[in-house]
Design a protein around this motif. Structure first.
Motif, PDB file in Angstrom:
ATOM      1  N   GLY A 170      35.703  37.608  38.237  1.00 56.81           N
ATOM      2  CA  GLY A 170      35.786  37.908  36.810  1.00 56.81           C
ATOM      3  C   GLY A 170      34.733  37.134  36.031  1.00 56.81           C
ATOM      4  N   PRO A 224      44.269  37.125  38.112  1.00 53.02           N
ATOM      5  CA  PRO A 224      42.810  37.229  37.993  1.00 53.02           C
ATOM      6  C   PRO A 224      42.137  36.160  37.129  1.00 53.02           C
ATOM      7  CG  PRO A 224      43.809  39.381  37.746  1.00 53.02           C
ATOM      8  CD  PRO A 224      44.915  38.381  37.712  1.00 53.02           C
ATOM      9  N   TYR A 241      37.544  41.616  41.795  1.00 50.99           N
ATOM     10  CA  TYR A 241      37.912  41.557  40.377  1.00 50.99           C
ATOM     11  C   TYR A 241      38.057  42.965  39.811  1.00 50.99           C
ATOM     12  CZ  TYR A 241      37.446  41.005  35.349  1.00 50.99           C
ATOM     13  OH  TYR A 241      37.633  41.088  33.986  1.00 50.99           O
TER      14      TYR A 241
END
Ligand code: HEM
Lengths: 269, 544
Positions: free
Chosen positions: A148, B86, A215
């Motif tokens: 990310g 994430p 990601y």
């Protein structure tokens, strides 16, 4: 020595030197190049190249030239590598249907086997990035958060925070990356298709490419969850504003009209 | 109900009455309530738009208080260890971290965050629509100019409260917005750099702005807004509400429902409807998903970075402005940023504030107005309003030029050029078209008054001609359609004074006369039917 220096000026000397140099580099190349290809593989490879050349001359040569050297309708493909072909044809961008701002993703018209053959042919024209193997692009075990961070640093300025895509100049665009095949994401980074810059392993090592793929899978694929409800295209405040106006204010004005219409009637009696 | 309780209640006054009695004895609320609670409030859906603002503001305050319990307005860097995979292991500010915490680990946190943000979008949208209603009906005229200014301030402060709140989570999107604002400040000639350093406590982004914005967002601006809002409502009470023209309605009365109980009941119910709509939206649609956006880092940026819609026009201004830059006596003047953001941005808003005074100056009318105009009966005003809205919308298009490009397969360059041209041309066209439409509607009203309503019945006359039967309007309708008054355009007066000396006519006076002609001169309003005309037509000739 005298003999040699006398013949130095012979008209054919240059040719001899050239031949010697070519033989030397060729020899060196053979000595240093990974020479583990079996004989059988090589024949299969040359068959594939032949087959690829045939497919190429039918489907691609009109724009890229009979030897892939390029024409006014399409760039030279010498040295673009198998990865570029696999990406362009495997995502349906090639063969190009019509000249436009940018080749769009379309239905793929070649089978993977045929794509491999064309790729082999193009690769035979000049060295370039080869098609990555599954364990190069498989995102299993990659670091999503790191991906990310890299994505926001290197990709988001064109593709948006989560790869929803964005506009470039004059009708060109960075496409949405929703559900793009990991192999194709990898190849795109490797080859820099269309307006995209390329990110060779020297700038972005294989592991980082995997992180990015992981990601994208986490934030923009069918497996992505949207904890807040409808994603509204993932486009941020513009779609949110539109939604607020249409459903929020639209709804409230409708309700206001409804409430106002239900007035307490003055009793006539 | 058992018989014992019934007996008990017969002996004692109901609890409510006793409380009221207790309070009245000490606070004198009865007389206060009596004089105010019987205030009349007319019924019209557009009069409820102010309530939409009021209720969404209340919802914002309630949800905002909840958020302050968990938000940490700090830019200290921490490593994320929360439940959103994430982002795990990423460095981020405590502000961002706590917003993630609210979203994923606080009970109801995400819903409250989303209600808060959706309510903010709806609040400011509500203000714009409310303002449009006040504008197009002429409710801003004397004595309500001050209340218009209060409302205007609420709109501007609302925008900045929204902007500061949007910046608090310190995410990549809002950080880009703060950077944008910093650019605007920097572009101010001479003092720009000093102001920026003052605001950010040094070089952007520094470590202070979240804490500073926090104070501004939760205390300073809402405090001022609360005061203005109370003042706004007091003035609505004091002036009493306006009403549309109709039988029995005059400049001296208000026809409608008393505040208590009817209007109060409706308003109370309406509060829950507003809350309900916002809550449903917040429950089904994501807003500002900061986890997908990521923490702010000045070296990162994303495409498609827009502010919330109410700031979208500033984004549009900057996107379509050519990047001019000049060197003035050794100072770089970034006109490409200064013109749109330091000059045009305030201008777009200030014209709102001054309009009532401009119109009052043109009409020279110093009377009070409590009867509203129908927008068609003020064609120039309506045209100007629509022109402003068109202008605003054009700028919004510019602010989203990239999304228009990708979603309609257009070239972003063409859109930018379209917006540049439309910025100057579209408002003029909108003005002309709107004015024509208003005049057309005025003509239709005139026809209706004089010839009656088209009944849809086709009649064949003995000699073969077909005519449509027009039904005459009843007296109520006639009144409603002819109640508006029409101004005479101002005249410059004689060119010489009583002594035959050439009179000094000031430039302002000339301008005023010109504008007045534009508003009320020939061709700019359709004379409404006079009683004589009506009598003449309805006295028997003609077969209408
Ligand atoms: C916090 C935002 C606001 C709130 C809560 C609010 C609330 C209200 C309410 C409840 C009313 C009476 C009902 C109605 O006519 O709709 C009202 C009237 C009014 N508002 Fe606002 N308003 C806000 C913003 C504005 C703005 C942005 C303007 C214009 C610039 C404005 C100008 C007026 C005027 C002139 C009236 C008197 C209307 C009349 O009597 O016909 N208000 N407001």
């Amino acid at each position: 020595m005298k003999k040699l220096s006398a013949r130095r000026r012979h008209p054919l000397a240059a040719v001899v030197v050239l031949l010697l140099a070519l033989a030397a580099t060729g020899g060196l190349y053979i000595a240093f190049a990974p020479a583990d290809k079996a004989q059988a593989d090589e024949t299969a490879q040359s068959l594939a190249i032949d087959e690829g050349k045939r497919l190429f001359s039918v489907g691609c040569a009109s724009c890229h030239g009979t030897g892939g050297q390029g024409t006014s309708d399409g760039p030279s493909l010498v040295g673009v590598g198998a990865a570029a072909v696999d990406f362009q044809v495997g995502t349906g961008r090639m063969p190009l249907q019509q000249q436009g701002a940018q080749a769009p993703r379309k239905k793929v018209i070649y089978s993977q086997a045929e794509i491999d053959q064309i790729a082999a042919y193009i690769a035979s024209l000049g060295a370039g990035p080869s098609v990555p193997t599954k364990n190069q692009y498989d995102p299993k075990g990659a670091d999503i958060a790191k991906g990310g961070e890299l994505f926001r640093t290197d990709c988001a300025q064109c593709h948006n925070f989560t790869g929803e895509g964005g506009a470039l100049t004059h009708g060109k665009f960075a496409p949405s990356l929703e559900n793009v095949d990991p192999k194709h994401i990898y190849e795109a980074m490797q080859t820099g298709p269309q307006s995209m810059p390329n990110f060779p392993d020297s700038v972005m090592p294989e592991q980082n490419k995997k992180d990015i793929i992981a990601y994208l899978h986490a934030v923009n694929s069918d497996d992505t969850t949207s904890p807040g409800g409808l994603k509204l295209g993932g486009l941020g405040p513009v779609s949110e504003g539109l939604f607020a106006w249409i459903f929020g204010l639209g709804g409230l004005v409708a309700i206001a009209a409804w409430v106002a219409a239900r007035t307490a009637k003055a009793r006539k009696s | 109900m058992s018989s014992t309780t019934r007996n008990a209640s017969r002996r004692q006054a109901p609890a409510g009455e006793r409380v009221a009695d207790w309070a009245d004895g000490r606070l004198g609320v009865y007389s206060l309530a009596k004089s105010n609670m019987r205030k009349i409030f007319p019924d019209h859906w557009s009069f409820m738009l102010g309530e939409v603002c009021l209720y969404s503001f209340i919802i914002i305050i309630l949800t905002g208080v909840y958020l302050t319990l968990f938000f940490h307005p700090s830019m200290n860097e921490v490593v994320y260890h929360g439940s959103y995979v994430p982002l795990q292991g990423q460095l981020m500010s405590e502000a961002f971290n706590s917003t993630l915490h609210i979203s994923f680990d606080v009970r109801g946190g995400l819903l409250i965050r989303q209600i808060h943000h959706w309510a903010a979008l709806i609040f400011i949208g509500g203000m714009l629509v409310h303002m449009m209603r006040v504008f197009f009906t002429g409710a801003f005229r004397k004595p309500r100019e001050v209340n218009w200014i209060f409302g205007f301030l609420l709109l501007v402060l609302g925008m900045f409260t929204g902007f500061t709140g949007y910046s608090l989570p310190d995410d990549l999107l809002s950080g880009t917005g703060v950077r944008f604002m910093e650019g605007a400040i920097l572009s101010t000639p001479i003092v720009g750099t000093y102001m920026s350093f003052f605001l950010f406590g040094g070089e952007f982004p520094g470590g202070d702005f979240v804490a500073r914005f926090y104070t501004v967002h939760i205390l300073l601006l809402p405090g001022i807004m609360m005061g203005l809002l109370v003042g706004h409502l007091i003035l609505v009470f004091y002036h009493k509400h306006t009403q549309f023209a109709g039988p029995g309605r005059t400049e001296k009365n208000v026809v409608g429902m008393p505040l208590l109980p009817v209007y109060m009941a409706k308003a109370g119910g309406f509060f829950f409807l507003v809350f309900g709509v916002i809550a449903i939206i917040a429950a089904i649609a994501s807003i500002n998903p900061i986890w997908a956006i990521g923490p702010y880092r000045p070296d990162q940026v994303s495409t498609g970075a827009q502010p919330d819609w109410y700031m979208g026009f500033s984004e549009g201004l900057i996107r379509v402005m050519p990047g001019w830059e000049i060197n003035f006596l050794g100072h770089t003047l970034v006109l490409g940023v200064a013109i749109p953001l330091i000059v045009v941005f305030p201008l777009v808003l200030v014209v709102i504030a001054v309009y009532p005074f401009l119109e009052a100056w043109v009409t020279g009318d110093r009377r009070e107005h409590h009867i509203l105009d129908r927008p068609r009966n003020a064609p120039t005003r309506t045209g100007l309003g629509v022109a402003w809205l068109t202008w605003y919308f054009v700028m919004l298009v510019g602010g989203g030029n990239d999304l228009w490009a990708t979603h309609f397969h257009l070239s972003i360059n063409s859109i930018t050029w379209f917006v540049r041209i439309a910025f100057f041309v579209a408002p003029v066209l909108a003005f002309l078209v709107t004015k024509r439409i208003c005049l057309g509607l005025q003509r239709r009203d005139r026809d209706k008054v004089l010839h009656g309503r088209e009944s849809g019945i086709i009649k064949r006359l003995p000699h073969g001609e077909f005519i449509e039967v027009h039904e005459p309007l009843d007296a109520d309708q006639l009144h409603t359609l002819t109640a508006h008054e029409q101004y005479e355009p101002a005249q410059l007066g004689p060119a010489v004074d009583e002594n035959g000396v050439e009179r000094q006519v000031s430039r302002g006076e000339k301008l005023r006369t010109k504008l007045s002609k534009g508003y009320y001169g020939e061709g700019n309003q359709i004379p409404k039917p006079t009683v004589e005309e009506y009598k003449e037509i309805t006295s028997g000739h003609g077969h209408h």
